[in-house]
Design an enzyme around this catalytic site. Structure first.
Site, PDB file in Angstrom:
ATOM      1  N   ARG A 103       0.878  -1.186   0.000  1.00  0.00           N
ATOM      2  CA  ARG A 103       0.000   0.000   0.000  1.00  0.00           C
ATOM      3  C   ARG A 103       0.901   1.217   0.000  1.00  0.00           C
ATOM      4  O   ARG A 103       1.750   1.385   0.875  1.00  0.00           O
ATOM      5  CB  ARG A 103      -0.909   0.009   1.232  1.00  0.00           C
ATOM      6  CG  ARG A 103      -1.615   1.333   1.412  1.00  0.00           C
ATOM      7  CD  ARG A 103      -2.708   1.298   2.454  1.00  0.00           C
ATOM      8  NE  ARG A 103      -3.853   0.532   1.988  1.00  0.00           N
ATOM      9  CZ  ARG A 103      -5.058   0.589   2.553  1.00  0.00           C
ATOM     10  NH1 ARG A 103      -5.279   1.371   3.578  1.00  0.00           N
ATOM     11  NH2 ARG A 103      -6.051  -0.133   2.072  1.00  0.00           N
ATOM     12  N   HIS A 130      -7.546   0.517  -6.238  1.00  0.00           N
ATOM     13  CA  HIS A 130      -7.740  -0.325  -5.046  1.00  0.00           C
ATOM     14  C   HIS A 130      -8.380  -1.653  -5.501  1.00  0.00           C
ATOM     15  O   HIS A 130      -9.541  -1.935  -5.202  1.00  0.00           O
ATOM     16  CB  HIS A 130      -8.619   0.415  -4.028  1.00  0.00           C
ATOM     17  CG  HIS A 130      -8.540  -0.139  -2.643  1.00  0.00           C
ATOM     18  ND1 HIS A 130      -7.725  -1.201  -2.299  1.00  0.00           N
ATOM     19  CD2 HIS A 130      -9.186   0.216  -1.495  1.00  0.00           C
ATOM     20  CE1 HIS A 130      -7.874  -1.454  -1.005  1.00  0.00           C
ATOM     21  NE2 HIS A 130      -8.754  -0.619  -0.495  1.00  0.00           N
ATOM     22  N   ASP A 225     -17.623   6.566  -1.047  1.00  0.00           N
ATOM     23  CA  ASP A 225     -16.336   6.521  -0.347  1.00  0.00           C
ATOM     24  C   ASP A 225     -16.088   7.939   0.201  1.00  0.00           C
ATOM     25  O   ASP A 225     -16.782   8.896  -0.183  1.00  0.00           O
ATOM     26  CB  ASP A 225     -15.222   6.092  -1.340  1.00  0.00           C
ATOM     27  CG  ASP A 225     -13.851   5.950  -0.678  1.00  0.00           C
ATOM     28  OD1 ASP A 225     -13.794   5.849   0.564  1.00  0.00           O
ATOM     29  OD2 ASP A 225     -12.836   5.934  -1.410  1.00  0.00           O
ATOM     30  N   ARG A 293     -13.273  -9.004   2.196  1.00  0.00           N
ATOM     31  CA  ARG A 293     -11.875  -8.710   1.869  1.00  0.00           C
ATOM     32  C   ARG A 293     -11.024  -9.938   2.195  1.00  0.00           C
ATOM     33  O   ARG A 293     -10.126 -10.305   1.437  1.00  0.00           O
ATOM     34  CB  ARG A 293     -11.375  -7.505   2.688  1.00  0.00           C
ATOM     35  CG  ARG A 293     -12.076  -6.180   2.419  1.00  0.00           C
ATOM     36  CD  ARG A 293     -11.815  -5.670   1.020  1.00  0.00           C
ATOM     37  NE  ARG A 293     -10.399  -5.547   0.762  1.00  0.00           N
ATOM     38  CZ  ARG A 293      -9.633  -4.511   1.131  1.00  0.00           C
ATOM     39  NH1 ARG A 293     -10.174  -3.473   1.721  1.00  0.00           N
ATOM     40  NH2 ARG A 293      -8.342  -4.489   0.856  1.00  0.00           N
TER      41      ARG A 293
HETATM   42  N1  NVA Z   1     -10.295   6.435  -1.108  1.00  0.00           N
HETATM   43  C1  NVA Z   1      -9.878   6.024   0.218  1.00  0.00           C
HETATM   44  C2  NVA Z   1     -10.033   4.549   0.383  1.00  0.00           C
HETATM   45  C3  NVA Z   1      -9.654   4.010   1.744  1.00  0.00           C
HETATM   46  C4  NVA Z   1      -9.789   2.531   1.826  1.00  0.00           C
HETATM   47  C5  NVA Z   1      -8.438   6.429   0.449  1.00  0.00           C
HETATM   48  O1  NVA Z   1      -7.607   6.285  -0.458  1.00  0.00           O
HETATM   49  O2  NVA Z   1      -8.141   6.931   1.541  1.00  0.00           O
HETATM   50  N1   CP Z   2     -11.243  -0.393   2.731  1.00  0.00           N
HETATM   51  C1   CP Z   2      -9.950  -0.453   3.093  1.00  0.00           C
HETATM   52  O1   CP Z   2      -9.041  -0.673   2.287  1.00  0.00           O
HETATM   53  O2   CP Z   2      -9.739  -0.283   4.427  1.00  0.00           O
HETATM   54  P1   CP Z   2      -8.332  -0.069   5.127  1.00  0.00           P
HETATM   55  O3   CP Z   2      -7.823   1.286   4.728  1.00  0.00           O
HETATM   56  O4   CP Z   2      -8.657  -0.157   6.589  1.00  0.00           O
HETATM   57  O5   CP Z   2      -7.391  -1.148   4.692  1.00  0.00           O
END
Ligand code: NVA
Ligand code: CP
Length: 306
Positions: A103, A130, A225, A293
Site C-alpha cells: 500500500r 484499489h 467513499d 476482503r
Molecule cells: N479512497 C480512500 C479509500 C480508503 C480505503 C483512500 O484512499 O483513503
Molecule cells: N477499505 C480499506 O481498504 O480499508 P483499510 O484502509 O482499513 O485497509
C-alpha cells in the site's frame, strides 16, 4: 511467469470469475470449520506506507489461515528508509518471500516493485487503484444478488482509487455503473476510456454524470467513499464544500430499487458521504464487504502464490 495484481484492468473476465468462485469455496470451507491450507511454508511480505485496518489485517489473517505466514516490513525499518533503491530491495526480498502486498501513494511505486521482483505483487491501494477492494465488492454483490451482469451500481462522490477499480471491475463483469461526481472530481479519463472499451465488449454501460439522484435511480447497489482520501487531509474543508449533496441518504435510497445494497469500502465519515441511519439500515452490506476482503484476498493469494 509470475502474475501481479496492480489493477483490475490486468485481470480477464475469466480471472475475475475464477477468483470470485474460489472466494466462495474458501469462505464456505472456513465457515464449515474445514479450512484448506494450500500455502504451508509460504511467506507474504507486507509493506504499508499508509494506514490500514481492513487490508492489513485481512491479508495477515488470510495468509495464516492458508497455512503460510506474514512478515510486516515497515519502510522506515528497511534500508529503503536510508536510500537503498527499490530495484535492489525488490530483488533481495524475492529470494526470501513468496509474494508481497504493498500500500503506497504513487501508483508507479507498485509498478516499480513489480518490475524488479520475481514474486507476485498485490496492490493493497495506491492513489489511483484499489483492486482488492473491488474484488470483495463484486463478490459481495454476487453473494447478495446471485449475479453481477446487467445490474446497476451507482457510485456517488469522488472519482478516486476506489471508483477507478469499481469502474474497471464493472466493465470486466458486465455490470452497469453510473457515477455522480462534482465538477473537477471525475474519475481519470484514461481509465474510463479503457473501461468503456471493455464494457462495450461485455454489453454494459459506464456513465459519468453530475446528478446523484439520476445516478441512484433504479440502482441495485449504491456505493460511496470518503470525500478526502488518505494524503488529501489538507483539502478536507474545500472538499466538504465541493461534495455537498453527494451523500448517500434516505432520499437516494428511496429512488433506487427497493432491495438496493448500500455499500462503502470503509472507513466512513457519517454525516458526510453517508448518512448514519442508512449506513446502519437494513440495506447495508458494508460489514459484509469488509469481511469479504478476507475471503477474496485468500483466493487471490492461492491463485498467485501457490
Ligand atoms: N479512497 C480512500 C479509500 C480508503 C480505503 C483512500 O484512499 O483513503
Ligand atoms: N477499505 C480499506 O481498504 O480499508 P483499510 O484502509 O482499513 O485497509
Amino acid at each position: 511467469m509470475k502474475k501481479d495484481i496492480l489493477t483490475i484492468n490486468e485481470l480477464s473476465p475469466e480471472d475475475i470469475s475464477d477468483i470470485l468462485n474460489l472466494s466462495a469455496e474458501l469462505k464456505g470451507k472456513q465457515k464449515a470449520g474445514k479450512p484448506e491450507c494450500p500455502l504451508i511454508g509460504k511467506t507474504l511480505g507486507m509493506i504499508f506506507e499508509k494506514p490500514s485496518t481492513r487490508t492489513r489485517v485481512s491479508f495477515e489473517v488470510g495468509i495464516y489461515q492458508l497455512g503460510g505466514q506474514a512478515v510486516v516490513l515497515p519502510v522506515s525499518e528497511l534500508q529503503i528508509g536510508r536510500g537503498e533503491p527499490i530495484a535492489d530491495t525488490a530483488r533481495v526480498l524475492s529470494r526470501y518471500i513468496d509474494g508481497m502486498v504493498i500500500r503506497t501513494f504513487d501508483h508507479q511505486t507498485v509498478e516499480e516493485w513489480a518490475q524488479y521482483t520475481s514474486i507476485p505483487v498485490i496492490n493493497g491501494l495506491t492513489d489511483l487503484h484499489h483492486p482488492c477492494q473491488a474484488l470483495a465488492d463484486a463478490f459481495t454483490i454476487m453473494e447478495r444478488k446471485g449475479q453481477i451482469r446487467r445490474l446497476k451500481l451507482a457510485y456517488i462522490g469522488d472519482g478516486n482509487n476506489v471508483a477507478h477499480s469499481l469502474i474497471e471491475i464493472c466493465a470486466k463483469t458486465g455490470m452497469n455503473i453510473s457515477l455522480a461526481c462534482p465538477k473537477g472530481y471525475e474519475p481519470d479519463k484514461g481509465i474510463v476510456e479503457q473501461a468503456m472499451k471493455d464494457a462495450k465488449r461485455m454489453g454494459s454501460r459506464i456513465e459519468i454524470i453530475k446528478e446523484p439522484l439520476e445516478a441512484a435511480r433504479y440502482a441495485d447497489a449504491l456505493y460511496t467513499d470518503v470525500w478526502a482520501s488518505m494524503g488529501q487531509e489538507k483539502e478536507h474543508k474545500k472538499r466538504v464544500k465541493a461534495f455537498k449533496g453527494y451523500q448517500i441518504n434516505k432520499k437516494l435510497l428511496n429512488i433506487a430499487k427497493p432491495e438496493v445494497l448500500i455499500m462503502h469500502c470503509l472507513p466512513a465519515h457519517r454525516g458526510e458521504e453517508i448518512a448514519g441511519d442508512v449506513m446502519e439500515g437494513k440495506n447495508s452490506v458494508i460489514f459484509d464487504q469488509a469481511e469479504n476482503r478476507l475471503h477474496t484476498q485468500k483466493a487471490v493469494m492461492v491463485r498467485l502464490i501457490k
